[in-house]
Write a protein that holds these residues in place. Structure first.
Motif, PDB file in Angstrom:
ATOM      1  N   MET A 196      38.456 -35.712   1.771  1.00 50.75           N
ATOM      2  CA  MET A 196      37.214 -34.946   1.692  1.00 50.75           C
ATOM      3  C   MET A 196      37.510 -33.455   1.883  1.00 50.75           C
ATOM      4  SD  MET A 196      33.786 -35.600   3.869  1.00 50.75           S
ATOM      5  CE  MET A 196      32.937 -34.125   4.367  1.00 50.75           C
ATOM      6  N   THR A 197      36.887 -32.651   1.058  1.00 51.79           N
ATOM      7  CA  THR A 197      37.170 -31.218   1.163  1.00 51.79           C
ATOM      8  C   THR A 197      36.270 -30.568   2.215  1.00 51.79           C
ATOM      9  OG1 THR A 197      35.599 -30.836  -0.612  1.00 51.79           O
ATOM     10  CG2 THR A 197      37.906 -30.944  -1.236  1.00 51.79           C
ATOM     11  N   ALA A 198      36.744 -29.439   2.725  1.00 51.95           N
ATOM     12  CA  ALA A 198      35.965 -28.695   3.718  1.00 51.95           C
ATOM     13  C   ALA A 198      34.716 -28.116   3.048  1.00 51.95           C
ATOM     14  CB  ALA A 198      36.823 -27.578   4.290  1.00 51.95           C
ATOM     15  N   PRO A 199      33.632 -27.991   3.791  1.00 52.92           N
ATOM     16  CA  PRO A 199      32.385 -27.476   3.189  1.00 52.92           C
ATOM     17  C   PRO A 199      32.420 -25.948   3.080  1.00 52.92           C
ATOM     18  CG  PRO A 199      32.032 -27.930   5.495  1.00 52.92           C
ATOM     19  CD  PRO A 199      33.468 -28.259   5.213  1.00 52.92           C
ATOM     20  N   HIS A 200      33.399 -25.419   2.327  1.00 49.79           N
ATOM     21  CA  HIS A 200      33.501 -23.950   2.306  1.00 49.79           C
ATOM     22  C   HIS A 200      32.467 -23.336   1.359  1.00 49.79           C
ATOM     23  CE1 HIS A 200      35.819 -24.464  -1.304  1.00 49.79           C
ATOM     24  NE2 HIS A 200      36.694 -25.183  -0.653  1.00 49.79           N
ATOM     25  N   HIS A 201      32.443 -22.001   1.338  1.00 49.41           N
ATOM     26  CA  HIS A 201      31.284 -21.325   0.773  1.00 49.41           C
ATOM     27  C   HIS A 201      31.214 -21.260  -0.738  1.00 49.41           C
ATOM     28  CE1 HIS A 201      34.341 -18.345   2.018  1.00 49.41           C
ATOM     29  NE2 HIS A 201      34.072 -17.791   0.870  1.00 49.41           N
ATOM     30  N   ASN A 202      32.312 -21.509  -1.422  1.00 49.12           N
ATOM     31  CA  ASN A 202      32.257 -21.510  -2.887  1.00 49.12           C
ATOM     32  C   ASN A 202      33.458 -22.288  -3.394  1.00 49.12           C
ATOM     33  OD1 ASN A 202      32.469 -21.001  -5.634  1.00 49.12           O
ATOM     34  ND2 ASN A 202      31.904 -18.855  -5.473  1.00 49.12           N
ATOM     35  N   PRO A 203      33.223 -23.406  -4.080  1.00 48.57           N
ATOM     36  CA  PRO A 203      34.370 -24.212  -4.500  1.00 48.57           C
ATOM     37  C   PRO A 203      35.114 -23.641  -5.703  1.00 48.57           C
ATOM     38  CG  PRO A 203      32.317 -25.219  -5.192  1.00 48.57           C
ATOM     39  CD  PRO A 203      31.939 -23.996  -4.421  1.00 48.57           C
ATOM     40  N   GLY A 204      34.832 -22.434  -6.121  1.00 52.89           N
ATOM     41  CA  GLY A 204      35.642 -21.851  -7.197  1.00 52.89           C
ATOM     42  C   GLY A 204      34.857 -21.244  -8.340  1.00 52.89           C
ATOM     43  N   HIS A 205      33.554 -21.120  -8.197  1.00 55.06           N
ATOM     44  CA  HIS A 205      32.764 -20.566  -9.302  1.00 55.06           C
ATOM     45  C   HIS A 205      32.879 -19.051  -9.360  1.00 55.06           C
ATOM     46  CE1 HIS A 205      31.135 -24.489  -9.740  1.00 55.06           C
ATOM     47  NE2 HIS A 205      30.564 -24.465  -8.550  1.00 55.06           N
ATOM     48  N   PRO A 206      33.158 -18.504 -10.559  1.00 54.43           N
ATOM     49  CA  PRO A 206      33.173 -17.051 -10.689  1.00 54.43           C
ATOM     50  C   PRO A 206      31.789 -16.468 -10.423  1.00 54.43           C
ATOM     51  CG  PRO A 206      33.453 -18.120 -12.827  1.00 54.43           C
ATOM     52  CD  PRO A 206      33.473 -19.196 -11.806  1.00 54.43           C
ATOM     53  N   ILE A 207      31.753 -15.257  -9.909  1.00 59.10           N
ATOM     54  CA  ILE A 207      30.494 -14.596  -9.562  1.00 59.10           C
ATOM     55  C   ILE A 207      30.315 -13.367 -10.447  1.00 59.10           C
ATOM     56  CG2 ILE A 207      29.285 -13.345  -7.716  1.00 59.10           C
ATOM     57  CD1 ILE A 207      30.865 -15.236  -5.770  1.00 59.10           C
ATOM     58  N   GLN A 208      29.110 -13.228 -10.965  1.00 59.01           N
ATOM     59  CA  GLN A 208      28.805 -12.116 -11.860  1.00 59.01           C
ATOM     60  C   GLN A 208      28.196 -10.960 -11.074  1.00 59.01           C
ATOM     61  OE1 GLN A 208      29.814 -13.258 -14.916  1.00 59.01           O
ATOM     62  NE2 GLN A 208      29.836 -11.060 -15.389  1.00 59.01           N
ATOM     63  N   LEU A 209      28.793  -9.790 -11.197  1.00 57.88           N
ATOM     64  CA  LEU A 209      28.259  -8.617 -10.485  1.00 57.88           C
ATOM     65  C   LEU A 209      27.839  -7.565 -11.507  1.00 57.88           C
ATOM     66  CD1 LEU A 209      31.188  -8.178  -7.913  1.00 57.88           C
ATOM     67  CD2 LEU A 209      28.888  -8.981  -7.334  1.00 57.88           C
ATOM     68  N   GLN A 210      26.684  -6.971 -11.288  1.00 54.63           N
ATOM     69  CA  GLN A 210      26.302  -5.812 -12.090  1.00 54.63           C
ATOM     70  C   GLN A 210      26.201  -4.634 -11.128  1.00 54.63           C
ATOM     71  OE1 GLN A 210      25.942  -5.867 -15.556  1.00 54.63           O
ATOM     72  NE2 GLN A 210      25.903  -3.636 -15.332  1.00 54.63           N
ATOM     73  N   LEU A 211      27.163  -3.757 -11.147  1.00 57.56           N
ATOM     74  CA  LEU A 211      27.218  -2.644 -10.198  1.00 57.56           C
ATOM     75  C   LEU A 211      27.048  -1.346 -10.981  1.00 57.56           C
ATOM     76  CD1 LEU A 211      30.339  -3.869  -8.176  1.00 57.56           C
ATOM     77  CD2 LEU A 211      27.934  -4.399  -7.754  1.00 57.56           C
ATOM     78  N   GLY A 212      25.815  -0.872 -11.080  1.00 59.51           N
ATOM     79  CA  GLY A 212      25.546   0.278 -11.939  1.00 59.51           C
ATOM     80  C   GLY A 212      25.893  -0.098 -13.367  1.00 59.51           C
ATOM     81  N   GLN A 213      26.735   0.694 -14.014  1.00 65.95           N
ATOM     82  CA  GLN A 213      27.085   0.421 -15.411  1.00 65.95           C
ATOM     83  C   GLN A 213      28.153  -0.673 -15.540  1.00 65.95           C
ATOM     84  OE1 GLN A 213      29.189   4.465 -14.997  1.00 65.95           O
ATOM     85  NE2 GLN A 213      29.794   3.775 -16.999  1.00 65.95           N
ATOM     86  N   GLU A 214      28.746  -1.098 -14.432  1.00 70.23           N
ATOM     87  CA  GLU A 214      29.904  -1.986 -14.485  1.00 70.23           C
ATOM     88  C   GLU A 214      29.516  -3.466 -14.387  1.00 70.23           C
ATOM     89  OE1 GLU A 214      32.556   0.144 -15.501  1.00 70.23           O
ATOM     90  OE2 GLU A 214      32.519   0.990 -13.492  1.00 70.23           O
ATOM     91  N   SER A 215      29.895  -4.244 -15.409  1.00 71.64           N
ATOM     92  CA  SER A 215      29.729  -5.701 -15.330  1.00 71.64           C
ATOM     93  C   SER A 215      31.072  -6.300 -14.927  1.00 71.64           C
ATOM     94  CB  SER A 215      29.331  -6.287 -16.684  1.00 71.64           C
ATOM     95  OG  SER A 215      28.095  -5.802 -17.054  1.00 71.64           O
ATOM     96  N   ILE A 216      31.086  -7.021 -13.839  1.00 73.21           N
ATOM     97  CA  ILE A 216      32.350  -7.532 -13.309  1.00 73.21           C
ATOM     98  C   ILE A 216      32.203  -9.024 -13.011  1.00 73.21           C
ATOM     99  CG2 ILE A 216      34.023  -7.318 -11.402  1.00 73.21           C
ATOM    100  CD1 ILE A 216      33.137  -4.395 -11.110  1.00 73.21           C
ATOM    101  N   THR A 217      33.216  -9.796 -13.384  1.00 75.46           N
ATOM    102  CA  THR A 217      33.274 -11.203 -13.012  1.00 75.46           C
ATOM    103  C   THR A 217      34.359 -11.328 -11.951  1.00 75.46           C
ATOM    104  OG1 THR A 217      32.706 -11.815 -15.268  1.00 75.46           O
ATOM    105  CG2 THR A 217      33.609 -13.548 -13.882  1.00 75.46           C
ATOM    106  N   ALA A 218      33.988 -11.867 -10.798  1.00 73.73           N
ATOM    107  CA  ALA A 218      34.969 -11.857  -9.703  1.00 73.73           C
ATOM    108  C   ALA A 218      34.881 -13.127  -8.871  1.00 73.73           C
ATOM    109  CB  ALA A 218      34.742 -10.630  -8.818  1.00 73.73           C
ATOM    110  N   PHE A 219      35.968 -13.363  -8.173  1.00 73.92           N
ATOM    111  CA  PHE A 219      36.041 -14.486  -7.252  1.00 73.92           C
ATOM    112  C   PHE A 219      37.076 -14.136  -6.198  1.00 73.92           C
ATOM    113  CE2 PHE A 219      37.949 -18.315  -5.587  1.00 73.92           C
ATOM    114  CZ  PHE A 219      36.846 -19.100  -5.316  1.00 73.92           C
TER     115      PHE A 219
END
Ligand SMILES: [Zn+2]
Ligand SMILES: [Zn+2]
Length: 290
Positions: A1-24
């Motif tokens: 069984m895996t630990a109940p951590h906060h994100n099992p690996g999904h990329p996160i989409q950020l819109q920071l002003g003009q910058e679109s960033i995909t991060a993990f």
């Protein structure tokens, strides 16, 4: 069984002003940030298909959670018929990465004629590279347990030197013909990416605070983990709070992305600790990468 951590690996989409960033970013698991608008990526702990077209990868250090998929990126590009990308790496890691590429070559039984060494571009702190005529990246030293670099991307603009500001268009054209240097470069820090780091980097590299966007690691949050943070070369929340108290004017960034939280935390815990302890002036600008 895996630990109940906060994100099992999904990329996160950020819109920071003009910058679109995909991060993990989760400590020990993987870290990457893709900036398709600028045709580059930072770290390659995982390699999404979205990362493959990006032609420049800035690698902070050789720990596997930041670098493990560098060669996967390179081989996927070849498979898809794309030209070689450039991999900026700390100078001290060049031999290691070359050795890794040769080990894969041997394991996959690739013939000499078919082998091409990935295009590694070793950098030292203080060195700059041009991404295009108006965009440059500069490496700076980062304090961690391995040789490590941070990177700042700068918008580079030409502007008139003060003594020429009142000149008319025809006068400037005349000066240009005479070869008079009436312009100077202005380097405007756009995005700074730090991989793993102790708080020492912020005390030393004050220019970081001028960057419009800042990716900052914050691995540990709990009282009993202060020693662990020091030992593993990471930032503890108490370190960041002390820095903010001692140097309240340094971090002028519009957006601060906090990342690389320990795998052991649950999402709710991260949010509640940060909301309770970070000063409001910072919270308003913070994006929690979970
Ligand atoms: Zn890491
Ligand atoms: Zn590391």
């Amino acid at each position: 069984m895996t630990a109940p951590h906060h994100n099992p690996g999904h990329p996160i989409q950020l819109q920071l002003g003009q910058e679109s960033i995909t991060a993990f970013s989760i400590s020990g698991l993987a870290t990457y940030a893709l900036v398709p608008g600028l045709n580059c990526a930072f770290d390659m702990g995982e390699c999404l298909l979205d990362a493959v077209p990006l032609e420049r990868v800035f690698l902070t250090h050789a720990h596997g959670d930041h670098s493990r998929c560098l060669l996967r990126h390179e081989s996927l590009r070849r498979l898809l018929g794309m030209g070689p990308a450039t991999y900026y790496i700390p100078r001290q890691t060049l031999e290691g990465f070359r050795g890794l590429a040769l080990a894969w070559k041997a394991l996959e039984n690739v013939r000499e004629a078919n082998f091409e060494m990935p295009r590694f571009a070793p950098l030292a702190a203080g060195e700059s590279v041009w991404l295009n005529r108006q965009l440059a990246a500069r490496a700076f030293a980062v304090s961690h347990t391995l040789p490590s670099l941070g990177y700042t991307l700068f918008d580079v603009r030409k502007k008139l030197k003060p003594e020429f500001q009142a000149r008319t268009g025809p006068e400037l054209a005349q000066l240009r013909r005479q070869g008079v240097p009436f312009e100077e470069e202005q380097w405007l820090p756009r995005l700074t990416f730090i991989g793993d780091s102790t708080i020492d980097t912020l005390y030393r590299e004050r220019h970081i605070g001028q960057s419009r966007i800042l990716f900052l690691e914050l691995t540990y949050l709990m009282e009993e983990e202060r020693e662990l943070a020091r030992k593993r070369g990471h930032t503890h929340l108490d370190d960041l709070l002390a820095f903010l108290q001692e140097c309240p004017d340094v971090l002028q960034n519009e957006h601060i992305v906090l990342k690389h939280f320990s795998m052991r935390y649950e999402r709710r815990l991260i949010l509640s600790v940060l909301k309770a302890r970070l000063p409001k002036t910072l919270l308003d600008r913070v994006h929690i990468l979970i």
